[in-house]
Scaffold this active site. Sequence first.
Site, short mmCIF file in Angstrom:
data_model
loop_
_atom_site.label_atom_id
_atom_site.label_comp_id
_atom_site.label_asym_id
_atom_site.label_seq_id
_atom_site.Cartn_x
_atom_site.Cartn_y
_atom_site.Cartn_z
N ASP A 280 35.27 52.15 37.99
CA ASP A 280 35.39 51.25 36.84
C ASP A 280 35.20 52.05 35.55
O ASP A 280 34.32 52.91 35.45
CB ASP A 280 34.34 50.13 36.94
CG ASP A 280 34.66 48.96 36.03
OD1 ASP A 280 35.01 47.89 36.56
OD2 ASP A 280 34.57 49.11 34.79
N ILE A 281 36.01 51.75 34.55
CA ILE A 281 35.99 52.47 33.28
C ILE A 281 34.73 52.14 32.48
O ILE A 281 34.35 52.89 31.57
CB ILE A 281 37.28 52.14 32.48
CG1 ILE A 281 37.62 53.23 31.49
CG2 ILE A 281 37.19 50.79 31.81
CD1 ILE A 281 39.01 53.11 30.90
N ASN B 166 35.16 38.37 40.67
CA ASN B 166 35.22 37.38 39.61
C ASN B 166 36.57 36.68 39.70
O ASN B 166 37.61 37.35 39.74
CB ASN B 166 35.05 38.06 38.24
CG ASN B 166 33.68 38.71 38.10
OD1 ASN B 166 32.68 38.19 38.61
ND2 ASN B 166 33.63 39.85 37.44
N GLY C 230 34.70 34.79 35.10
CA GLY C 230 34.57 36.04 34.34
C GLY C 230 35.65 37.06 34.64
O GLY C 230 35.51 38.23 34.31
N HIS D 133 40.59 42.00 42.62
CA HIS D 133 39.81 43.24 42.76
C HIS D 133 38.39 42.91 43.16
O HIS D 133 37.84 41.87 42.79
CB HIS D 133 39.83 44.06 41.47
CG HIS D 133 39.42 43.30 40.24
ND1 HIS D 133 40.28 42.44 39.59
CD2 HIS D 133 38.26 43.26 39.55
CE1 HIS D 133 39.65 41.92 38.55
NE2 HIS D 133 38.42 42.38 38.51
P1 AMP Z 1 36.86 41.60 35.92
O1 AMP Z 1 36.15 41.31 34.63
O2 AMP Z 1 36.14 41.14 37.15
O3 AMP Z 1 38.30 41.12 35.86
O4 AMP Z 1 36.86 43.17 36.07
C1 AMP Z 1 37.79 43.99 35.46
C2 AMP Z 1 37.17 45.36 35.46
O5 AMP Z 1 38.18 46.31 35.22
C3 AMP Z 1 36.09 45.56 34.39
O6 AMP Z 1 34.86 45.92 35.01
C4 AMP Z 1 36.66 46.70 33.54
O7 AMP Z 1 35.67 47.59 33.10
C5 AMP Z 1 37.62 47.37 34.51
N1 AMP Z 1 38.71 48.09 33.88
C6 AMP Z 1 39.51 47.68 32.86
N2 AMP Z 1 40.43 48.62 32.58
C7 AMP Z 1 40.20 49.66 33.44
C8 AMP Z 1 40.82 50.92 33.64
N3 AMP Z 1 41.88 51.34 32.90
N4 AMP Z 1 40.32 51.74 34.60
C9 AMP Z 1 39.26 51.34 35.34
N5 AMP Z 1 38.65 50.14 35.21
C10 AMP Z 1 39.11 49.31 34.27
#
Ligand code: AMP
Length: 113
Positions: A30-31, A86, A92, A99
Amino acid sequence: MEDCLFCKIIAGEISSNKIYEDEQCYAFYDIDPQAPAHFLVVPKAHIGSADELTEENAGVVAHIFLVIRKLAKDLGLENGYRIVNNCGKDGGQTVGHLHFHVLGKRCLAWPPG
Ligand code: AMP
Ligand code: ZN
């Protein structure tokens, strides 16, 4: 799926810190990590959310859970970990591609906020 961030990551159009991939799923860090270990596991096929699972496409979820178990072992999460999905606005969810978050290497509070 056009304009899907995670489909673009899977296709290599957007870079990611990949941990693992096979024919069904893709795992990457996760970023914006919420724990010392925080990675995501996604199906390669575009499924918008857990609410879009069907009898036909849900098999990948069992596969992902087995991959998570293997990655948790490989990454040293021997004290346990949390798997989070989520789903939808109130859940959320911010990226519209199914994912599973895997968080570990710290003691996580329950219940979540
Ligand atoms: P959610 O809020 O459950 O939809 O989770 C989306 C997740 O994706 C969040 O924890 C973000 O930090 C992560 N995210 C968004 N863009 C990227 C990216 N380019 N690479 C890795 N993780 C990402
Ligand atoms: Zn997608």
